[in-house]
Design an enzyme around this catalytic site. Structure first.
Site: not given
Length: 368
Positions: A52, A54, A172, A186, A202, A223, A299
């Site tokens: 870590h 520390e 774009w 990402r 796309d 779906s 969405l």
């Protein structure tokens, strides 16, 4: 003294960010050790399972750590995991004081590290740049307190608020600099979520395209299992898995997709569509701490209605579409302006000609 404390905490945050995209499921943590106003040790958590922040800082400071001030953005850990407790290491080093940005949000351990230090006679102060500390580790905080992932909405719009023309053309809107930033983003999240409409329109790769970076899990809400069998994301060569969330029980289609290497996730149904609350809950249960929502409007509109967007990034390009172009949120939206979702901690930055506006919906887990 407040200015001095904030100065060192900002250095702590800068160090912590070096671990971005590499520490999950652990938080990003930085540490600075100061003696007589001089930094004598610093470090950050580089990767889950390794030392870590520390520990790195103490190793650098050596015996000079005794009696020194320690700055850390998150309460030092008090439990044995894959590494020993940092609170014990600080006590053994004989540090003088500890300044922490925030208490550990994990209800199972919250406050225990501070208590260990206090019981050892080491004064502890918390709350220095706490808002900034919470923003840094939003995904960790959301997941450890609710079991749900931190949902980040990313949207590229024209100045008149369109994400595509009436024909659906969207490539774009934003410029190359903005797109490079998104590719870096990402590589730092655990999963990307899009609707099947975005895939059909796309045919995106949904990869980070970062040297040495990683591609996140790719999740498609579909779906009726309309996902194209020749989609580019299945031919990209990426090691990232692809999950299709659906309510369809078409055994033939499911088997066909599974043979292509896709995981089909059967979700609860909501008005003949994937129940997004169920989907997000399932992603959290499999350890996904952060989700980047990249499309589409259906969405985004449903997650906005459900109050499940934790952070929003809007890239405004200096372009006008006019007419019946598509907006970023489908659905009815609110009836009264008083009910509009308000963003807090809004910041504005530029990517060449594009303008990035980002903020946190008021219901986010982050504001203090």
């Amino acid at each position: 003294m407040t200015d001095i404390h904030e100065k060192f905490m900002r250095r702590v945050l800068a160090l912590a960010r070096k671990g971005m995209g590499k520490t999950a499921p652990n938080p990003m943590v930085g540490c600075v050790i100061v003696r007589d106003g001089e930094v004598i040790g610093e470090g950050w958590h580089r990767k889950a399972g390794t030392s870590h922040a520390e520990v790195h800082a103490l190793n650098m400071a050596g015996v000079r750590a005794a009696g020194a001030d320690v700055y850390v953005n998150l309460e030092p850990c008090s439990h044995h995991g894959r590494t020993p407790p940092c609170a014990e290491a600080l006590i053994e080093a004989g540090v003088g004081r500890v300044f922490a940005g925030m208490v550990d949000p994990n209800p199972k351990v919250s406050g225990r590290g501070m208590a260990m230090l206090a019981n050892a006679g080491i004064p502890v102060e918390t709350g220095i740049l706490e808002r900034e500390c919470r923003h840094l580790n939003g995904p960790f905080i959301k997941h450890v307190t609710t079991g749900l992932p931190f949902v980040i909405l990313k949207c590229a719009l024209t100045l008149d608020g369109k994400i595509a023309t009436a024909s659906g053309d969207s490539q774009w809107i934003s410029n190359e600099m903005s797109r490079r930033y998104v590719h870096r983003l990402r590589s730092m999240v655990d999963a990307i979520l899009v609707g099947v409409g975005t895939v059909l329109a796309d045919d995106p790769l949904l990869t980070a395209r970062q040297p040495g970076g990683r591609d996140p899990l790719r999740v498609v809400a579909d779906s009726a299992l309309r996902f194209p069998r020749d989609a580019r994301m299945l031919r990209s060569g990426s090691r990232a898995a692809t999950v299709i969330a659906t309510v369809s029980r078409d055994a033939g289609a499911i088997r066909e997709l599974e043979l292509l290497g896709v995981e089909v996730l059967l979700c609860r149904e909501d008005r003949e569509r994937v129940d997004l609350r169920d989907l997000v809950t399932r992603l959290g249960a499999r350890g996904v701490q952060s989700v980047l929502l990249e499309g589409g409007a259906s969405l985004a509109g449903e997650l906005l209605r459900l109050g499940m967007i934790d952070k929003a990034l809007f890239f405004f390009a200096p372009k006008l579409v006019g007419g019946e172009g598509l907006g970023p949120f489908a659905g009815e939206g609110v009836v009264r302006l008083a009910d509009a979702v308000r963003l807090t901690d809004v910041t504005v930055s530029r990517f060449a000609g594009d303008i990035l506006v980002q903020g946190y919906p008021e219901q986010s887990c982050l504001p203090v």
